[in-house]
Write an enzyme that holds these catalytic residues in place. Sequence first.
Site, PDB file in Angstrom:
ATOM      1  N   ARG A  95      -1.660 -35.915 -53.335  1.00 37.71           N
ATOM      2  CA  ARG A  95      -2.185 -36.603 -52.084  1.00 37.71           C
ATOM      3  C   ARG A  95      -0.561 -37.373 -51.805  1.00 37.71           C
ATOM      4  O   ARG A  95      -0.579 -38.117 -50.877  1.00 37.71           O
ATOM      5  CB  ARG A  95      -2.838 -37.425 -52.109  1.00 37.71           C
ATOM      6  N   ASP A 120      -7.770 -32.757 -54.682  1.00 33.20           N
ATOM      7  CA  ASP A 120      -8.607 -31.687 -54.863  1.00 33.20           C
ATOM      8  C   ASP A 120      -9.087 -31.028 -53.397  1.00 33.20           C
ATOM      9  O   ASP A 120      -8.949 -31.410 -52.222  1.00 33.20           O
ATOM     10  CB  ASP A 120      -9.963 -32.822 -55.632  1.00 33.20           C
ATOM     11  N   VAL A 336     -18.380 -38.304 -45.928  1.00 30.07           N
ATOM     12  CA  VAL A 336     -16.961 -38.010 -46.029  1.00 30.07           C
ATOM     13  C   VAL A 336     -15.929 -37.297 -46.111  1.00 30.07           C
ATOM     14  O   VAL A 336     -14.640 -36.958 -45.641  1.00 30.07           O
ATOM     15  CB  VAL A 336     -16.323 -39.398 -47.207  1.00 30.07           C
TER      16      VAL A 336
HETATM   17  C1  EPZ Z   1      -8.432 -40.904 -51.319  1.00 29.05           C
HETATM   18  O1  EPZ Z   1      -8.316 -39.248 -50.517  1.00 29.05           O
HETATM   19  C2  EPZ Z   1      -8.572 -40.639 -52.875  1.00 29.05           C
HETATM   20  N1  EPZ Z   1      -7.445 -40.258 -52.753  1.00 29.05           N
HETATM   21  C3  EPZ Z   1     -10.198 -39.581 -52.981  1.00 29.05           C
HETATM   22  O2  EPZ Z   1     -10.548 -39.580 -54.535  1.00 29.05           O
HETATM   23  C4  EPZ Z   1     -11.088 -40.577 -52.080  1.00 29.05           C
HETATM   24  O3  EPZ Z   1     -12.575 -39.470 -52.701  1.00 29.05           O
HETATM   25  C5  EPZ Z   1     -10.662 -40.546 -51.216  1.00 29.05           C
HETATM   26  O4  EPZ Z   1      -9.687 -41.263 -50.249  1.00 29.05           O
HETATM   27  C6  EPZ Z   1     -11.744 -41.605 -49.997  1.00 29.05           C
HETATM   28  O5  EPZ Z   1     -12.391 -42.570 -50.347  1.00 29.05           O
HETATM   29  C7  EPZ Z   1      -6.434 -40.961 -53.299  1.00 29.05           C
HETATM   30  O6  EPZ Z   1      -6.046 -42.185 -53.282  1.00 29.05           O
HETATM   31  C8  EPZ Z   1      -4.987 -40.405 -54.033  1.00 29.05           C
HETATM   32  P1  EPZ Z   1      -9.048 -39.911 -46.526  1.00 29.05           P
HETATM   33  P2  EPZ Z   1      -7.550 -39.543 -49.195  1.00 29.05           P
HETATM   34  O7  EPZ Z   1      -7.857 -40.329 -45.697  1.00 29.05           O
HETATM   35  O8  EPZ Z   1      -7.101 -40.425 -49.018  1.00 29.05           O
HETATM   36  C9  EPZ Z   1     -10.381 -36.898 -43.136  1.00 29.05           C
HETATM   37  C10 EPZ Z   1     -10.817 -38.778 -56.225  1.00 29.05           C
HETATM   38  O9  EPZ Z   1     -11.596 -38.426 -56.962  1.00 29.05           O
HETATM   39  N2  EPZ Z   1      -9.090 -37.065 -43.251  1.00 29.05           N
HETATM   40  O10 EPZ Z   1      -9.795 -41.487 -46.665  1.00 29.05           O
HETATM   41  O11 EPZ Z   1      -7.117 -38.252 -49.482  1.00 29.05           O
HETATM   42  C11 EPZ Z   1     -10.205 -36.362 -45.051  1.00 29.05           C
HETATM   43  O12 EPZ Z   1     -10.292 -34.507 -44.823  1.00 29.05           O
HETATM   44  C12 EPZ Z   1     -10.114 -38.586 -54.391  1.00 29.05           C
HETATM   45  O13 EPZ Z   1      -9.885 -39.482 -57.513  1.00 29.05           O
HETATM   46  C13 EPZ Z   1      -8.614 -36.744 -41.495  1.00 29.05           C
HETATM   47  O14 EPZ Z   1      -9.130 -35.872 -41.019  1.00 29.05           O
HETATM   48  O15 EPZ Z   1      -8.484 -39.945 -48.637  1.00 29.05           O
HETATM   49  C14 EPZ Z   1     -11.893 -36.195 -45.168  1.00 29.05           C
HETATM   50  O16 EPZ Z   1     -12.628 -36.220 -44.504  1.00 29.05           O
HETATM   51  C15 EPZ Z   1     -10.356 -37.344 -54.485  1.00 29.05           C
HETATM   52  N3  EPZ Z   1      -7.742 -36.901 -40.807  1.00 29.05           N
HETATM   53  C16 EPZ Z   1     -12.027 -37.797 -44.868  1.00 29.05           C
HETATM   54  O17 EPZ Z   1     -10.664 -38.515 -43.611  1.00 29.05           O
HETATM   55  C17 EPZ Z   1      -6.389 -37.413 -42.008  1.00 29.05           C
HETATM   56  O18 EPZ Z   1      -4.750 -37.916 -41.035  1.00 29.05           O
HETATM   57  C18 EPZ Z   1     -11.265 -39.392 -45.720  1.00 29.05           C
HETATM   58  O19 EPZ Z   1     -10.099 -39.354 -46.060  1.00 29.05           O
HETATM   59  C19 EPZ Z   1      -6.943 -38.629 -43.225  1.00 29.05           C
HETATM   60  C20 EPZ Z   1      -8.172 -38.010 -43.247  1.00 29.05           C
END
Ligand code: EPZ
Length: 468
Positions: A95, A120, A336
């Site tokens: 990411r 993932d 989430v």
């Molecule tokens: C971070 O991912 C972590 N990864 C994830 O950990 C963690 O599960 C997640 O945060 C939630 O806490 C890293 O930090 C590398 P989000 P991230 O943007 O930043 C939606 C692990 O196992 N969304 O908070 O990608 C998205 O689809 C990993 O270590 C949008 O819709 O998470 C999801 O449903 C897995 N549009 C929700 O928000 C966007 O532009 C949370 O995503 C961005 C996100």
Amino acid sequence: MGDLLKIKGGKPLQGQIKAGGAKNAMTKLLVASLLSDKKCTFYNVPNIGDVEITVNLCREIGSEINWDKKNHTLDIVTHELKTSYVPQRYSGSNRIPILMIGALMGRTDEDIIVPTLGGDMLGSRPVDLHIHALQKLGAKIEYRDMKKEGAYLAHAHHGLKGAVLSLNYPSVGATENTILAAVRAKGTTLIKNAAIEPEIIDLILFLQKLGANIMVDVDRTICIQHADQFHEVEHTIMTDRNEVASYAMCALSTKGRVFIEGAEHLQMIAFLNKIREIGGGFKIKQNGIEFFYDGKLKGGVHIETDVHPGFMTDWQQPFAVLLTQANGTSVIHETVYENRFGYASTLKEMGADIELFTQCLGGKSCRFASGDHHHSLVVKGPSTLHGKEITIPDLRAGFAYVMAALLAPEISTISNVEYLDRGYEDLVGKLIALGADITRVSQPKKHIDKTKNAIQNLLTIDKTLASV
Ligand code: EPZ
């Protein structure tokens, strides 16, 4: 293909391990260091795949990095950018590339090109919130179809300007990206409905040392003021709360007792509440947390994952395995990600009593209430889990499978171990230290190539036959 794990379960895990630095903090801090030309020194750096990928990304950009894996320290300095183009071969790696936009826009007027993201497969994982927020600061960002994978092209030829913006959802990545861009944007930026995960606070602590002025308000509004004077930084990475939770759940599910050095109480409040609710034992000590089996595990637990300070989504996959060992019926409502129960079918084949639902089985309806996403799970226990050939689909499901295999009296064989290497340092060594019967079997490279060629030939034959 790659290496395999062979696990014979049925033994309680006993002993002590040390948790490493947080994967989801370290990778972002490396990118944040690109904001300045000052040397940044990090301690408690985890030796894991995701950090390896990010180190290589930063070296491509022009960073000089000295990574002392033995002592878990790393120095990085980026005197000047060699390029603002992240090669396509990093497409799908993790990411992190998208965060390069926020970090680099303040350091170059050139176009910034980053490949599409990996990480993932837990749902669609779009980056619309990143793009909208950065555009508010004056960035121009567009998606480009390239030869194989797509890429994002971004620039702020007229510089970035602070703005008041609100995230539709408190996305961790979008919050991080916006903070990075806002540090060098002129004026002040307010991010409303921001994510405030511990890893983001760790990033803010680093940035404040670097020279940024950042404030987190009580309503999850983050205020960032323009900075252009930077300092050298020394920073110790926070403990990986996902690693702590993973081994804690292993200890309880195997009826063992494990002390996890480095575990930080402040990061684990929601997790510890659920551990107590299921009847698990824990003792907060000066330099870590001891987790122990304290009699029959109790079902009737209801978990709704949420943003911080709620129950972390990364904890739910191993927790589902723990619930298979509890007496009674429990519910997990994943709010989430829309598709984070992919591991359930394998657990059912191992003997777990699990059903998935598209409804929001919880007190609150979430973003997936209307779609047909299987984002709620009901698990009945206790179940006896049996050994199986398993292929890992993602990092945390991978750990859930290891946990399940540690409960099965038969031998389980687990492939795609590289997924685990991305987020767990020395997993086999730590489990052996706790008494697990686990070995890692390396698959000879030529064997892998032969297997790949055989599969390729079969696919070619299949295509030829299909075209006849
Ligand atoms: C971070 O991912 C972590 N990864 C994830 O950990 C963690 O599960 C997640 O945060 C939630 O806490 C890293 O930090 C590398 P989000 P991230 O943007 O930043 C939606 C692990 O196992 N969304 O908070 O990608 C998205 O689809 C990993 O270590 C949008 O819709 O998470 C999801 O449903 C897995 N549009 C929700 O928000 C966007 O532009 C949370 O995503 C961005 C996100």
